[in-house]
Design a protein around this motif. Structure first.
Motif, PDB file in Angstrom:
ATOM      1  N   VAL A 171       0.830  -1.094   0.151  1.00 49.09           N
ATOM      2  CA  VAL A 171      -0.180   0.033  -0.185  1.00 49.09           C
ATOM      3  C   VAL A 171       1.001   1.445   0.024  1.00 49.09           C
ATOM      4  CG1 VAL A 171      -1.676   1.390   1.486  1.00 49.09           C
ATOM      5  CG2 VAL A 171      -2.043  -1.269   1.205  1.00 49.09           C
ATOM      6  N   THR A 172       1.742   1.105   0.930  1.00 47.59           N
ATOM      7  CA  THR A 172       2.886   2.478   1.002  1.00 47.59           C
ATOM      8  C   THR A 172       3.490   2.816  -0.423  1.00 47.59           C
ATOM      9  OG1 THR A 172       3.292   1.973   3.222  1.00 47.59           O
ATOM     10  CG2 THR A 172       4.931   3.034   1.901  1.00 47.59           C
ATOM     11  N   ALA A 173       3.806   1.599  -1.207  1.00 46.00           N
ATOM     12  CA  ALA A 173       4.250   1.823  -2.537  1.00 46.00           C
ATOM     13  C   ALA A 173       3.291   2.335  -3.488  1.00 46.00           C
ATOM     14  CB  ALA A 173       5.097   0.421  -2.963  1.00 46.00           C
ATOM     15  N   LEU A 174       2.022   1.694  -3.511  1.00 43.10           N
ATOM     16  CA  LEU A 174       1.204   2.033  -4.451  1.00 43.10           C
ATOM     17  C   LEU A 174       0.438   3.435  -4.131  1.00 43.10           C
ATOM     18  CD1 LEU A 174       0.458   0.540  -6.930  1.00 43.10           C
ATOM     19  CD2 LEU A 174      -1.645  -0.323  -5.695  1.00 43.10           C
ATOM     20  N   SER A 175      -0.046   3.670  -3.315  1.00 49.08           N
ATOM     21  CA  SER A 175      -0.847   4.836  -2.959  1.00 49.08           C
ATOM     22  C   SER A 175      -0.134   5.874  -2.090  1.00 49.08           C
ATOM     23  CB  SER A 175      -2.074   4.662  -2.262  1.00 49.08           C
ATOM     24  OG  SER A 175      -2.293   4.136  -0.710  1.00 49.08           O
ATOM     25  N   GLY A 176       0.636   5.491  -0.916  1.00 47.42           N
ATOM     26  CA  GLY A 176       1.343   6.464  -0.237  1.00 47.42           C
ATOM     27  C   GLY A 176       2.256   7.225  -0.943  1.00 47.42           C
ATOM     28  N   SER A 177       3.234   6.484  -1.879  1.00 47.49           N
ATOM     29  CA  SER A 177       4.049   7.323  -2.805  1.00 47.49           C
ATOM     30  C   SER A 177       3.475   7.598  -4.291  1.00 47.49           C
ATOM     31  CB  SER A 177       5.518   6.145  -3.227  1.00 47.49           C
ATOM     32  OG  SER A 177       6.036   5.898  -1.843  1.00 47.49           O
ATOM     33  N   GLY A 178       2.090   7.190  -4.405  1.00 48.43           N
ATOM     34  CA  GLY A 178       1.599   7.277  -5.698  1.00 48.43           C
ATOM     35  C   GLY A 178       1.423   8.730  -6.099  1.00 48.43           C
ATOM     36  N   PRO A 179       0.938   9.685  -5.459  1.00 44.30           N
ATOM     37  CA  PRO A 179       0.958  11.133  -6.030  1.00 44.30           C
ATOM     38  C   PRO A 179       2.091  11.333  -6.631  1.00 44.30           C
ATOM     39  CG  PRO A 179      -0.037  10.904  -3.864  1.00 44.30           C
ATOM     40  CD  PRO A 179       0.499   9.555  -3.911  1.00 44.30           C
ATOM     41  N   ALA A 180       3.347  10.981  -6.050  1.00 46.96           N
ATOM     42  CA  ALA A 180       4.571  11.414  -6.856  1.00 46.96           C
ATOM     43  C   ALA A 180       4.969  11.050  -8.193  1.00 46.96           C
ATOM     44  CB  ALA A 180       5.712  11.157  -6.000  1.00 46.96           C
ATOM     45  N   TYR A 181       4.083   9.736  -8.384  1.00 47.45           N
ATOM     46  CA  TYR A 181       4.187   9.202  -9.776  1.00 47.45           C
ATOM     47  C   TYR A 181       3.451  10.155 -10.695  1.00 47.45           C
ATOM     48  CZ  TYR A 181       5.388   5.154  -6.650  1.00 47.45           C
ATOM     49  OH  TYR A 181       5.942   4.241  -5.701  1.00 47.45           O
ATOM     50  N   PHE A 182       2.240  10.540 -10.054  1.00 47.81           N
ATOM     51  CA  PHE A 182       1.356  11.143 -11.043  1.00 47.81           C
ATOM     52  C   PHE A 182       1.811  12.476 -11.346  1.00 47.81           C
ATOM     53  CE2 PHE A 182      -1.537   7.956  -9.696  1.00 47.81           C
ATOM     54  CZ  PHE A 182      -2.262   7.536 -11.068  1.00 47.81           C
ATOM     55  N   PHE A 183       2.609  13.024 -10.469  1.00 48.85           N
ATOM     56  CA  PHE A 183       3.142  14.444 -10.547  1.00 48.85           C
ATOM     57  C   PHE A 183       4.332  14.367 -11.567  1.00 48.85           C
ATOM     58  CE2 PHE A 183       1.618  15.307  -5.834  1.00 48.85           C
ATOM     59  CZ  PHE A 183       0.470  15.764  -6.407  1.00 48.85           C
TER      60      PHE A 183
END
Length: 276
Positions: A171-183
């Protein structure tokens, strides 16, 4: 402090960094500042939070004496020091909610008096605009009532899901860090627009609205992402030419590898916190 001490209510947010402020801002917008206190070790930051949100900043012992729910919003590498300072002020009448990435509930429980209920949470920064994604897991002494309480708290700033704690690193890898991937993706798309001759403000407007609309379609249509992508991908058209380039450059594989790396780092952070 005796177990189940009287006179405690409300919430103490311990740590005034980005995640702590994101949760604080959403909670204040939703229900006001009453009953919320903050612990922040840097005086300038503490003054900033008080001025911005109207919440008092207290020391750890005083905050624990006043608040029943203690939200630990510090970096994983700081959790051991915090727990050592907090242990003498916590009892089984508290609920400890931790948003420290990668840190297992067992590590927190071991540093606190026996029987203290702990709930582990992985939020993300869109909580700043009430669109966060928070995922909860119960520790050994947390029951359904504790999970309900934590869920109510986090629901003020977005959606909430519950998972077994074994899934929290993913979960941390997917949604916790996820905003950074989209940005990161949006940044690249804006740069492409500028390269193609568009003004920056127009490129940003086009991409942000496209991202927002696409997310709403994913949420509300019930269709698989492949179906939605194929609906935009005409034979011999512009989109399939772009998709071919994405595949040729290994973008899908790179993204999967990046998320795996984030997962592995979350595991490392938890191990380091446990071994300190």
């Amino acid at each position: 402090m005796s177990a189940g001490g009287t006179g405690r209510s409300g919430l103490a947010i311990i740590g005034g960094g980005k995640i702590g402020e994101a949760l604080l801002s959403g909670l204040v917008r939703r229900s006001g500042a009453d009953g919320i206190v903050v612990c922040e070790r840097h005086p300038e930051r503490a003054a900033e939070l008080t001025a911005r949100y109207g919440v008092p900043v207290l020391g750890l012992a005083e905050a624990a004496a006043r608040a029943r729910v203690l939200l630990l919003a510090v970096k994983p590498q700081d959790i051991g020091t915090l727990l050592a300072l907090l242990a003498g002020s916590v009892d089984t009448g508290h609920l400890v909610v931790s948003v420290a990435a990668g840190v297992p509930t067992a590590t927190i429980e071991a540093a606190l008096p026996a029987g203290v209920p702990v709930v582990r949470v992985m939020p993300n920064t869109p909580a700043l605009v009430d669109e966060g994604m928070s995922v909860l897991s119960a520790g050994a002494h947390a029951d359904e009532g504790h999970l309900d309480e934590a869920e109510t708290l986090l629901a003020a700033v977005g959606r909430v899901r519950r998972v077994p704690e074994t899934q929290q690193d993913a979960v941390t890898a997917l949604s916790g860090s996820g905003p950074a991937y989209f940005f990161y993706l949006v940044e690249a798309m804006v740069d492409a627009g500028i390269l193609l001759g568009l003004p920056r403000d127009l490129a940003v407007d086009l991409i942000v609205q496209t991202a927002l609309g696409s997310a709403v379609m994913l949420r509300d249509s019930g269709e698989h992402p492949v179906q939605l992508r194929e609906a935009v991908t005409s034979p011999g058209g512009t989109t399939i030419a772009a998709v071919r380039e994405l595949e040729r450059h290994g973008v899908r594989a790179a993204l999967i590898a990046a998320i795996e790396a984030a997962h592995d780092r979350s595991v490392e952070l938890g191990r380091a916190a446990r071994d300190r």
